[in-house]
Design an enzyme around this catalytic site. Structure first.
Site, short mmCIF file in Angstrom:
data_model
loop_
_atom_site.label_atom_id
_atom_site.label_comp_id
_atom_site.label_asym_id
_atom_site.label_seq_id
_atom_site.Cartn_x
_atom_site.Cartn_y
_atom_site.Cartn_z
N ARG A 250 -1.18 42.94 34.61
CA ARG A 250 0.38 42.93 35.11
C ARG A 250 1.27 42.77 34.37
O ARG A 250 1.99 42.74 34.44
CB ARG A 250 0.12 41.79 35.76
CG ARG A 250 -0.60 41.44 37.01
CD ARG A 250 -0.87 42.13 38.19
NE ARG A 250 -2.14 42.67 37.61
CZ ARG A 250 -3.59 43.01 38.04
NH1 ARG A 250 -3.56 41.63 38.30
NH2 ARG A 250 -4.40 43.48 37.52
N SER B 93 0.21 38.04 45.48
CA SER B 93 0.50 37.57 44.28
C SER B 93 2.38 36.93 44.36
O SER B 93 2.66 37.78 43.72
CB SER B 93 -0.23 37.28 43.65
OG SER B 93 -1.46 37.28 44.19
N GLU C 97 5.38 36.69 38.83
CA GLU C 97 4.64 38.40 39.18
C GLU C 97 5.61 40.13 39.48
O GLU C 97 6.29 40.63 38.47
CB GLU C 97 3.50 38.72 40.29
CG GLU C 97 2.68 39.97 40.07
CD GLU C 97 1.86 40.06 40.68
OE1 GLU C 97 0.37 39.35 40.82
OE2 GLU C 97 1.61 41.05 41.32
C1 LIG Z 1 0.50 41.72 50.89
C2 LIG Z 1 0.10 41.98 49.01
C3 LIG Z 1 -0.86 42.22 48.25
C4 LIG Z 1 -0.74 42.55 47.02
N1 LIG Z 1 -1.70 43.38 45.72
C5 LIG Z 1 -2.16 43.24 44.48
C6 LIG Z 1 -2.60 43.57 44.89
O1 LIG Z 1 -3.75 42.56 44.50
N2 LIG Z 1 -2.57 43.97 43.06
C7 LIG Z 1 -1.70 43.60 42.34
O2 LIG Z 1 -1.76 44.49 41.02
N3 LIG Z 1 -0.47 44.53 43.02
C8 LIG Z 1 -0.69 43.55 44.53
N4 LIG Z 1 0.48 43.77 45.40
C9 LIG Z 1 1.85 44.29 44.61
C10 LIG Z 1 2.49 45.37 44.89
O3 LIG Z 1 1.62 45.84 46.45
C11 LIG Z 1 2.03 46.23 43.85
O4 LIG Z 1 2.48 45.57 42.37
C12 LIG Z 1 2.55 47.48 44.05
O5 LIG Z 1 2.35 48.81 42.80
C13 LIG Z 1 4.19 47.45 44.02
O6 LIG Z 1 4.05 48.99 44.47
P1 LIG Z 1 5.61 49.33 45.27
O7 LIG Z 1 5.87 51.37 45.33
O8 LIG Z 1 5.71 48.60 46.55
O9 LIG Z 1 6.85 49.41 44.68
P2 LIG Z 1 7.95 48.47 44.25
O10 LIG Z 1 8.37 46.83 44.83
O11 LIG Z 1 9.05 49.77 45.07
O12 LIG Z 1 8.71 48.63 42.63
C14 LIG Z 1 8.05 47.42 42.20
C15 LIG Z 1 8.44 47.89 40.98
O13 LIG Z 1 8.69 48.81 40.09
C16 LIG Z 1 9.51 49.91 39.64
N5 LIG Z 1 8.90 51.21 40.61
C17 LIG Z 1 8.26 51.40 41.84
N6 LIG Z 1 7.97 53.07 41.49
C18 LIG Z 1 8.60 53.40 40.55
C19 LIG Z 1 8.22 54.67 39.97
N7 LIG Z 1 8.68 55.86 40.69
N8 LIG Z 1 9.02 54.82 38.63
C20 LIG Z 1 9.33 53.50 38.08
N9 LIG Z 1 9.96 52.74 38.20
C21 LIG Z 1 9.59 52.18 39.99
C22 LIG Z 1 10.48 49.50 40.40
O14 LIG Z 1 11.59 49.93 39.99
C23 LIG Z 1 10.38 47.98 40.80
O15 LIG Z 1 10.52 47.70 39.65
C24 LIG Z 1 0.37 43.10 46.43
C25 LIG Z 1 1.85 42.98 47.58
C26 LIG Z 1 1.38 42.70 48.42
C27 LIG Z 1 2.84 42.15 49.87
#
Ligand SMILES: Cc1cc2nc3c(=O)[nH]c(=O)nc-3n(C[C@H](O)[C@H](O)[C@H](O)COP(=O)(O)OP(=O)(O)OC[C@H]3O[C@@H](n4cnc5c(N)ncnc54)[C@H](O)[C@@H]3O)c2cc1C
Length: 356
Positions: free
Chosen positions: A170, A247, A346
């Protein structure tokens, strides 16, 4: 206000509806970027005014402070998928704004192995390298070839090869060493056409028991079924556990001596622990929380634990970011008192002065 290069920057845009947790204040400035030119222009706009730049994907790993963020928030909306065959593999290039699960679904349909266990994870492609998303026996670092990104320190576009991404559990350079430096524009994954699914995770194996040769599609369906049982797929608007970041805490990785102390304190031979190749030991944050005395569904006002998953903090009506953080600290404090290990969160925190 319209910036140069026709960047339509708006002001005071509420961020809560753009995150899955649904708490927190507004972005002081906000822009949606649908192509690389728009990302560059947003960067130039922010640089000219000495305003910090924040990148928003699907908001599924983010806690925004109640006071909001004094920054230009760029919401990534770049779309597009291309692929080419190379040395018997498929190199799939996905634009940062592609919804992640759509990319997984497409690769499974095409018979390209490598992403099937990552089904159902919310968010967009651009965030997948940030914390090296992983689940059920796969991590994106298994398949990422390179990340195309805008380097905000130079204004240039760089291609960062996987070995330089610092991928770990992670974690990556994007999250740890140089947070905010790179705006991910696209990610290139190397997939195995006709490859077998990854079936290393016990839960997935159990779900597929009785099936002789599980396909990629079977594996995707199994993972989605497991995830639905834990409210870890965001496809049910009526699910009372739906407002979370998934998580909330990482599984702690401690050295062998500390692990021995924790095992002794737990006085339970069944305490889950996974030895790591470097001699350290990974522990289950969910187990530690449960054995520190918390129960699924437990609430403290407008926030609580998911009724299906101890690691997810859920926001209910009228919850504020401060409530989420206070509850997170309660979990951390109690686990630390009981086991002597402090859980690390996380998600990423924006504008939050005191992290949990
Ligand atoms: C129900 C649920 C289940 C989940 N299950 C998992 C799982 O099984 N495994 C796991 O690893 N994660 C999980 N996650 C966490 C999350 O979905 C992941 O980390 C996902 O990759 C975040 O994507 P996002 O586009 O929503 O990022 P955001 O929440 O919008 O951003 C997260 C971070 O990434 C940065 N970021 C986003 N896009 C970019 C970009 N293009 N360039 C630079 N920085 C960027 C943001 O600035 C921020 O710091 C879960 C979340 C939820 C709500």
């Amino acid at each position: 206000m319209t910036a140069p290069h026709a960047v339509a920057v708006t002001e005071r845009v509420p961020l809560a509806p753009l995150t899955t947790l649904g708490v927190g204040g507004a972005a002081r400035w906000f822009v949606e970027a649908a192509d690389e030119g728009a990302v560059r222009a947003a960067h130039a706009w922010a640089r000219k005014r000495s305003v910090p730049l924040r990148v928003l994907g699907g908001g599924s790993n983010l806690v925004v402070a109640d006071a909001g963020v004094d920054a230009l928030v760029v919401r990534i909306a770049l779309r597009g998928l291309t692929h080419r065959e190379r040395g018997g593999a498929v190199e799939l290039t996905a634009a940062a704004g592609e919804p992640w699960d759509g990319v997984v679904a497409r690769s499974v349909e095409r018979g390209w192995a490598g992403l099937e266990c990552l089904s159902g994870i919310p968010g967009l492609v651009g965030a997948t390298p940030i914390q090296n998303v992983g689940a059920y026996g796969q991590e994106v670092s298994d398949t990422v070839v390179a990340v195309r990104a805008l380097d905000t320190t130079t204004g240039d576009i760089a291609e960062i090869a996987a070995p330089d991404c610092g991928f770990a559990y992670r974690d990556s350079i994007f999250k740890r060493e140089t947070p905010g430096r790179f705006v991910v524009l696209a990610v290139i994954y190397r997939l195995r056409p006709g490859g077998a699914p990854t079936l290393t995770y016990a839960d997935v194996q159990r779900q597929l028991v009785g099936r002789r040769a599980a396909t990629l599609a079977d594996t995707r369906a199994a993972v989605l079924a497991i995830r639905r049982g834990k409210s870890m797929v965001l496809d049910d608007p009526a699910d009372p556990n739906r407002r979370s970041c998934g998580s909330f805490f990482l599984n702690p990785i401690v050295d062998a001596a500390q692990a021995a102390v924790i095992v002794a304190r737990a006085a339970d031979p069944a305490m889950p622990r996974w030895p790591q190749p470097d001699g350290r030991v990974k522990l289950s944050a969910a187990w530690l929380i449960e054995h520190a005395g918390f129960t699924r569904g437990e609430r403290d006002g407008a926030v609580g634990l998911s009724s299906r998953h101890t690691l997810a903090i859920v926001a209910h009506d009228s919850a504020r970011a401060s409530d989420v953080l206070a509850f997170a600290r309660r979990l951390q404090d109690r686990v630390e008192q009981r086991f002597g290990v402090r859980l690390s969160p996380e998600p990423v925190f924006w504008g939050v002065e005191v992290h949990p």
